[in-house]
Motif scaffolding. Structure first.
Motif, PDB file in Angstrom:
ATOM      1  N   SER A 106       0.820  -1.209   0.000  1.00  0.00           N
ATOM      2  CA  SER A 106       0.000   0.000   0.000  1.00  0.00           C
ATOM      3  C   SER A 106       0.856   1.261   0.000  1.00  0.00           C
ATOM      4  N   ALA A 107       1.954   1.258   0.799  1.00  0.00           N
ATOM      5  CA  ALA A 107       2.830   2.426   0.873  1.00  0.00           C
ATOM      6  C   ALA A 107       3.461   2.727  -0.483  1.00  0.00           C
ATOM      7  N   MET A 108       3.684   1.695  -1.280  1.00  0.00           N
ATOM      8  CA  MET A 108       4.306   1.879  -2.594  1.00  0.00           C
ATOM      9  C   MET A 108       3.365   2.554  -3.594  1.00  0.00           C
ATOM     10  N   THR A 109       2.077   2.593  -3.290  1.00  0.00           N
ATOM     11  CA  THR A 109       1.107   3.187  -4.220  1.00  0.00           C
ATOM     12  C   THR A 109       0.780   4.634  -3.878  1.00  0.00           C
ATOM     13  N   GLU A 110       1.387   5.187  -2.823  1.00  0.00           N
ATOM     14  CA  GLU A 110       1.086   6.553  -2.386  1.00  0.00           C
ATOM     15  C   GLU A 110       1.849   7.551  -3.259  1.00  0.00           C
ATOM     16  N   GLU A 160       4.989   3.442 -12.794  1.00  0.00           N
ATOM     17  CA  GLU A 160       4.872   2.174 -13.526  1.00  0.00           C
ATOM     18  C   GLU A 160       5.815   1.127 -12.942  1.00  0.00           C
ATOM     19  N   ILE A 161       7.019   1.531 -12.613  1.00  0.00           N
ATOM     20  CA  ILE A 161       7.980   0.597 -12.028  1.00  0.00           C
ATOM     21  C   ILE A 161       7.519   0.165 -10.643  1.00  0.00           C
ATOM     22  N   ILE A 202       6.682  -3.604  -8.898  1.00  0.00           N
ATOM     23  CA  ILE A 202       7.193  -4.073  -7.609  1.00  0.00           C
ATOM     24  C   ILE A 202       6.054  -4.472  -6.680  1.00  0.00           C
ATOM     25  N   VAL A 203       4.963  -3.703  -6.711  1.00  0.00           N
ATOM     26  CA  VAL A 203       3.798  -4.051  -5.884  1.00  0.00           C
ATOM     27  C   VAL A 203       3.286  -5.448  -6.249  1.00  0.00           C
ATOM     28  N   SER A 204       3.255  -5.763  -7.532  1.00  0.00           N
ATOM     29  CA  SER A 204       2.820  -7.104  -7.968  1.00  0.00           C
ATOM     30  C   SER A 204       3.722  -8.185  -7.383  1.00  0.00           C
TER      31      SER A 204
END
Length: 502
Positions: free
Chosen positions: A379-383, A472-473, A477-479
Motif C-alpha cells: 500500500s505504501a508503494m502506491t502513495e 509504472e515501475i 514491484i507491488v505485484s
C-alpha cells in the motif's frame, strides 16, 4: 538533527556526477539547504571538507579506471575534470602516496566498497598501511593478543561487513554476522542460517503502522521484548551470556567498562549495539587506556556519514574513543556450553513470527507483521504523493532505504530460512517432503525480492532512486510484493504441517 539522510543524499549526488563539474546550485535545490549549510553539516558529520571528499572520490574512480581500462592516464585525468596531467599526478600522489604511473606496477587492487548506506562505489582496496588510504580489506591480520597494563587487543577476529560470504551466501543482518564471527574466533562453527533462524531474523517482516520507518529493520523489533532475539540466539548456540542494556537505566559506563575488560582479558570478544553508526550489532575486539578507547569491527566503519571521530588500527579494526555516547548495549558470550534449543522450539517460533499480524514493541510502538506487513508495504508503494517529481532527493532516499530494509528482511531472511528447513529435511527423512515443500515456497518469496532488485538495478544510488519514483515501475514491484505474500502464506501452511509431525 543528525543529518544522516542528508549526508547519504550528498554522497549519492556526488557519486552520480563524479566526472562532471558539480553544479552546487543543483545540490542546494536537491537538499533544500544552502551550500554554506551543506558544507557545514558535511564537515561536522564526516570530519572532512566537502571539497576534499570530492577529490578523494575522483581519485578512487580514476584508480579503478587505471587498473580496469586501456585508457591512457592523460585521458582519465581529463575525463575526471583535472586541468592538466601534472595537477592530476600531484592530487593522486597526495591521496595515495604514489604516482598514477606507478599504480599498476605495485599490483594494487581496486573494486567496489560500501561507502554509505545503499551506495557501493570504486575504492582502492590494498594500499600500503603508510599511505593516506588505509587497508580495510577482509584479510586476516594476526591471530595474536596484544596486552599491556591498560590495554588488551584480540587480533584475528573475522571482519563483519555487508555482503560477507562465509557459508555460501550473501549476509546482511548485523547481529547474526557478529555472533557467527565471534563464535568462529572462539572455536565454535555455527552456520549463519541457524543463527538467522534461531534469532527470528529469517522469519521477520516489520512495517510501522504509521508508515515509512528506518528503524523497522532493527532486530530488536522482531518481538515484543527487544532483547529476545539475542537471548534466543545465545540459547540456540548453547552459550551462557550477559546483556547490559543502557535503556534499563540500571547500568553505568563503569559497568559497561568492567564487562568489556573482563571478557577481552579472558580472550572473548563482545558484541555491542552501536559504537559506530546506528545501533546495530558490532564487535569489540580490544580496548586501550583502560577502556576509554575501544577497537573492533562495525558494518558501518567505512561509511562516510559515520566516520567522524573514527580512526583505524593497522589490522583494519576501527578505533573509537567516544564509544559510550553511541553504545546502547553490550553482550558477553560465555565459554560454557549448555542445553541448546530444540528444533521444534525454533520452528514454532518461526510460525509465530510468520503469522502474527502485529506486535507492540516496548518503547517503540506498534509494528505490523505477517500478511498485514506485506499489505501495508504494498500500500505504501502506491502513495503517489511520496514519489512526485517535486519530492526532495533526501526523502526519496529515505523511502528507498525503508524499501530496501523490507526487501532485505524478506529476501535474505527467507533464503536462509529455506536453507535451514532444507537441512532439517536432510537430517530427518520422515519430514523431508514437508521441508522440501516449505523451503520451496520460501525460496519463491526470496526470488520475488531478486526480481525487485533487478527492476531497480539495486536498492541504492541515484539511478535506482529515480526508477523507484516512477509509478509504472513501482506497480511492477507491488505485484511482486503481493506474489511474495501469497507464497509466504503457502509456506506457513506447510510449516504448520511440518511442526505437527515433529
Amino acid at each position: 538533527m543528525d543529518y544522516f539522510i542528508e549526508i547519504c543524499a550528498i554522497i549519492t549526488f556526488i557519486e552520480q556526477r563524479i566526472k562532471q563539474r558539480l553544479d552546487f546550485t543543483e545540490l542546494e535545490k536537491t537538499l533544500n539547504f544552502s551550500y554554506r549549510h551543506i558544507i557545514g553539516i558535511f564537515k561536522i558529520r564526516t570530519n572532512m571538507s566537502l571539497s576534499h571528499y570530492i577529490m578523494i572520490r575522483k581519485i578512487a574512480n580514476c584508480a579503478l579506471e587505471i587498473v580496469s581500462t586501456p585508457k591512457s592516464l592523460t585521458t582519465i585525468a581529463f575525463e575526471y575534470g583535472f586541468d592538466n596531467y601534472d595537477t592530476f599526478t600531484r592530487a593522486f600522489k597526495r591521496e595515495t602516496g604514489i604516482r598514477p604511473s606507478e599504480f599498476k606496477k605495485f599490483g594494487l587492487v581496486c573494486g567496489r566498497k560500501h561507502i554509505c548506506l545503499g551506495v557501493y562505489a570504486p575504492a582502492i582496496l590494498n594500499l600500503d598501511q603508510e599511505s593516506v588510504l588505509l587497508n580495510l580489506s577482509e584479510a586476516d591480520f594476526m591471530s595474536k593478543t596484544f596486552e599491556t597494563q591498560d590495554s588488551c587487543i584480540l587480533y584475528g577476529v573475522p571482519k563483519v561487513h555487508y555482503g560477507r560470504n562465509v557459508d555460501g551466501g550473501w549476509q546482511g543482518t548485523p547481529f547474526p554476522m557478529c555472533l557467527q564471527a565471534v563464535l568462529d574466533y572462539m572455536g565454535q562453527n555455527v552456520h549463519y542460517s541457524y543463527i538467522m533462524a534461531a534469532s527470528g531474523a529469517s522469519f521477520r517482516l516489520r512495517w510501522n503502522v504509521n508508515g515509512w520507518d528506518l528503524s523497522a529493520v532493527d532486530i530488536r523489533n522482531i518481538y515484543e521484548k527487544p532483547l529476545m532475539p539475542f537471548e534466543l540466539a545465545f540459547k540456540a548456540v548453547g552459550r551462557k551470556f550477559k546483556i547490559l542494556n543502557k535503556d534499563s537505566n540500571s547500568y553505568s559506563k563503569k559497568d559497561f567498562i568492567n564487562l568489556i575488560k573482563s571478557e577481552i582479558d579472558e580472550g572473548r570478544p563482545v558484541i555491542t549495539l552501536g559504537v559506530v553508526g546506528p545501533p546495530e550489532a558490532s564487535i569489540i575486539t580490544g580496548y586501550k587506556d583502560n577502556c576509554e578507547t575501544v577497537l573492533g569491527w562495525s558494518l558501518f566503519q567505512d561509511n562516510m556519514e559515520f566516520s567522524n571521530n573514527v580512526t583505524f588500527d593497522e589490522s583494519g579494526y576501527f578505533i573509537c574513543n567516544n564509544w559510550w555516547e553511541n553504545t546502547e548495549a553490550v553482550m558477553s558470550i560465555g565459554e560454557e556450553i549448555c542445553v541448546m534449543s530444540s528444533m521444534k522450539e525454533l520452528l514454532e517460533n518461526a510460525y509465530y513470527l510468520l503469522t502474527t499480524d502485529a506486535i507492540r514493541v516496548e518503547e517503540c510502538g506498534t509494528y505490523l507483521g505477517g500478511q498485514k506487513a506485506y499489505s501495508a508495504w504494498a500500500s505504501a508503494m502506491t502513495e503517489d504523493l511520496n514519489f512526485s517529481k517535486q519530492t526532495q532527493l533526501s526523502l526519496l532516499i529515505e523511502h528507498i532505504m525503508c524499501f530496501g530494509d523490507a526487501a532485505t528482511m524478506v529476501g535474505e531472511g527467507r533464503s536462509y530460512a529455506a536453507g535451514y528447513i532444507n537441512w532439517i529435511g536432510e537430517t530427518n527423512p520422515e519430514v523431508s517432503k514437508e521441508c522440501r515443500n516449505c523451503a520451496g515456497y520460501l525460496n519463491a518469496v526470496a526470488d520475488c525480492v531478486t526480481k525487485m532488485s533487478n527492476i531497480l538495478g539495486g536498492f541504492g544510488g541515484e539511478d535506482a532512486v529515480q526508477k523507484f519514483a516512477d509509478k509504472e515501475i513501482r506497480m511492477q514491484i507491488v505485484s511482486l510484493i503481493k506474489l511474495a505474500q501469497r507464497n509466504e502464506a503457502k509456506a506457513c501452511d506447510e510449516l504448520k504441517t511440518l511442526i505437527s509431525k515433529i
